[in-house]
Design a protein around this motif. Structure first.
Motif, PDB file in Angstrom:
ATOM      1  N   GLU A 124      18.014 -22.991  26.619  1.00 29.69           N
ATOM      2  CA  GLU A 124      18.189 -23.898  25.465  1.00 29.69           C
ATOM      3  C   GLU A 124      19.418 -23.493  24.654  1.00 29.69           C
ATOM      4  N   LYS A 127      22.481 -24.648  26.314  1.00 30.20           N
ATOM      5  CA  LYS A 127      22.692 -26.100  26.146  1.00 30.20           C
ATOM      6  C   LYS A 127      23.295 -26.410  24.775  1.00 30.20           C
ATOM      7  N   SER A 130      26.901 -25.343  24.873  1.00 29.97           N
ATOM      8  CA  SER A 130      27.700 -26.202  25.739  1.00 29.97           C
ATOM      9  C   SER A 130      28.104 -27.484  25.009  1.00 29.97           C
ATOM     10  N   LYS A 131      27.186 -27.989  24.197  1.00 25.63           N
ATOM     11  CA  LYS A 131      27.489 -29.211  23.422  1.00 25.63           C
ATOM     12  C   LYS A 131      28.373 -28.919  22.225  1.00 25.63           C
ATOM     13  N   ALA A 197      22.579 -25.098  32.767  1.00 27.21           N
ATOM     14  CA  ALA A 197      22.503 -25.460  31.344  1.00 27.21           C
ATOM     15  C   ALA A 197      23.893 -25.591  30.708  1.00 27.21           C
ATOM     16  N   GLY A 198      24.946 -25.162  31.419  1.00 27.83           N
ATOM     17  CA  GLY A 198      26.290 -25.372  30.871  1.00 27.83           C
ATOM     18  C   GLY A 198      27.210 -24.167  30.854  1.00 27.83           C
TER      19      GLY A 198
END
Ligand code: CP3
Length: 344
Positions: A124, A127, A130-131, A197-198
């Motif tokens: 999590e 993620k 990554s965003k 997840a990135g």
């Protein structure tokens, strides 16, 4: 698109006019904002398992300094915990774990695919990062190398010479190998989930590689990292791997090929000039400023930083420290180091 990122370009073998920079332990106790968030989380492990706050401390050094890479905030000892070992941190001393030295204790570990039950908050965090990271910033995931993780699992704590792990290796090789294999398999699954997840790059930390002598260095440092790298690259073609066999000394020579890594992180036990001649010829290197310069600063910090940049300027290089930044470092010295690398 993401190939424009300077860290990815250096990892692909490009020689850049200014090396990209990040720092091991860049989210850490030398930063007042880290200490505030850690206090909010309660303790270190609660911080690791809180995706919002773990992402926040990962962002902090990016906001403050604009490093070219962010490294996921977590710890190499989450793998033993996810495999069922007890883990806690004693303030001022370091990690403590329940020990594993018998076949029965190995058998009592959880199966490797059960690690995600514990580690899903880490994915999590990845993620969120990554965003939320700036588009020029590369996201690095990581895990400990099997040998280093096994030294903590076997001893139940950090040790100056990794004596208990060496003793188990000498006295009960099947149990030692079983611990190594379990960690190796879990690490592949863990890194693979981070990539899904990135995470754009993964780094494998073998902090205690230097204490492996003779054929043991190849068998228990290089080989497990090679196996993890090969499996990650089979699952995720094109994802670069950085390997850090800390304390390898002259055995850094040949490490790229032996591990199959895109980049070898070098500590401060070798000179940048030696690394340019013997390690960088095989691919990207990352390192190797002494962490103590972040405490002492001044002209020596500037001249040593310039020396490393110059020595490694004819090949792919990511500027970093030789080991993690320490809690007594001065945040202004970090800025001075960055200004020196970027400003000449
Ligand atoms: O580099 C980063 O900023 C990413 C996060 C990260 C941490 N630990 C956070 C951390 C990474 C990549 C690690 C790796 C790690 N953890 C290693 C391998 C690299 C190395 O330093 O050799 C090892 C051996 C560990 C195990 C570990 N974690 C120890 C021995 C300790 C205690 C020592 C200490 O500095 O207090 C930790 C705790 C730890 N891991 C801290 C941080 C920021 C300090 C925790 C705190 O806030 O009190």
């Amino acid at each position: 698109m993401s190939k424009d990122k300077t860290i990815l370009r250096a990892l692909a073998g490009e020689t850049l006019p200014t090396p990209p920079i990040w720092m091991m332990r860049q989210a850490g106790r030398y930063l007042p904002e880290y200490k505030a968030t850690r206090a909010q989380a309660g303790d270190f492990l609660s911080l690791c398992y809180n995706p919002e706050l773990a992402a926040e401390v990962t962002f902090q050094p990016i906001r403050r300094y604009g490093f070219d890479a962010a490294i996921l905030f977590a710890d190499i000892l989450l793998i033993p915990q996810a495999l069922g070992a007890d883990l806690w941190f004693v303030t001022g001393e370091g990690p403590r774990l329940s020990t594993i030295t018998t076949q029965a204790e190995v058998d009592a570990l959880k199966p490797v695919d059960a690690i995600h039950d514990t580690l899903s908050p880490i994915y999590e965090t990845v993620k969120i990062l990554s965003k939320g990271l700036p588009e020029e910033t590369t996201l690095i995931g990581f895990a400990g190398a099997p040998w280093t993780v096994a030294t903590y699992m076997i001893a139940g704590q950090g040790t100056p010479d990794q004596g208990p792990a060496h003793a188990l290796k000498a006295e009960n090789r099947p149990v030692f190998d079983a611990v190594m294999d379990r960690v190796t398999e879990a690490t592949v699954l863990y890194l693979s989930e981070q990539i899904k997840a990135g995470a754009e790059v993964v780094k494998i930390f073998d902090s205690w590689a230097g204490s492996l002598q003779g054929a043991d260095f190849e068998q228990y440092s290089l080989k497990p990292m090679q196996r993890i790298t090969a499996e990650i690259k089979a699952l995720h073609p094109g994802v670069p791997v950085i390997a850090f066999p800390r304390g390898a000394g002259e055995r850094y020579k040949g490490a790229h090929a032996a591990i199959g890594a895109d980049c070898i992180a070098i500590d401060d036990g070798i000179t940048a000039e030696w690394a340019a001649a013997h390690v960088q010829t095989a691919g990207c290197v990352q390192g190797n400023l002494k962490s103590s310069h972040m405490v002492t600063g001044g002209d020596t910090l500037v001249s040593e930083t310039r020396r490393i940049v110059d020595a490694l300027s004819n090949g792919p290089h990511i500027f970093n420290l030789g080991h993690g930044i320490t809690p007594d470092a001065d945040p202004e010295n970090v800025q001075l180091m960055i200004d020196t690398v970027r400003g000449g």
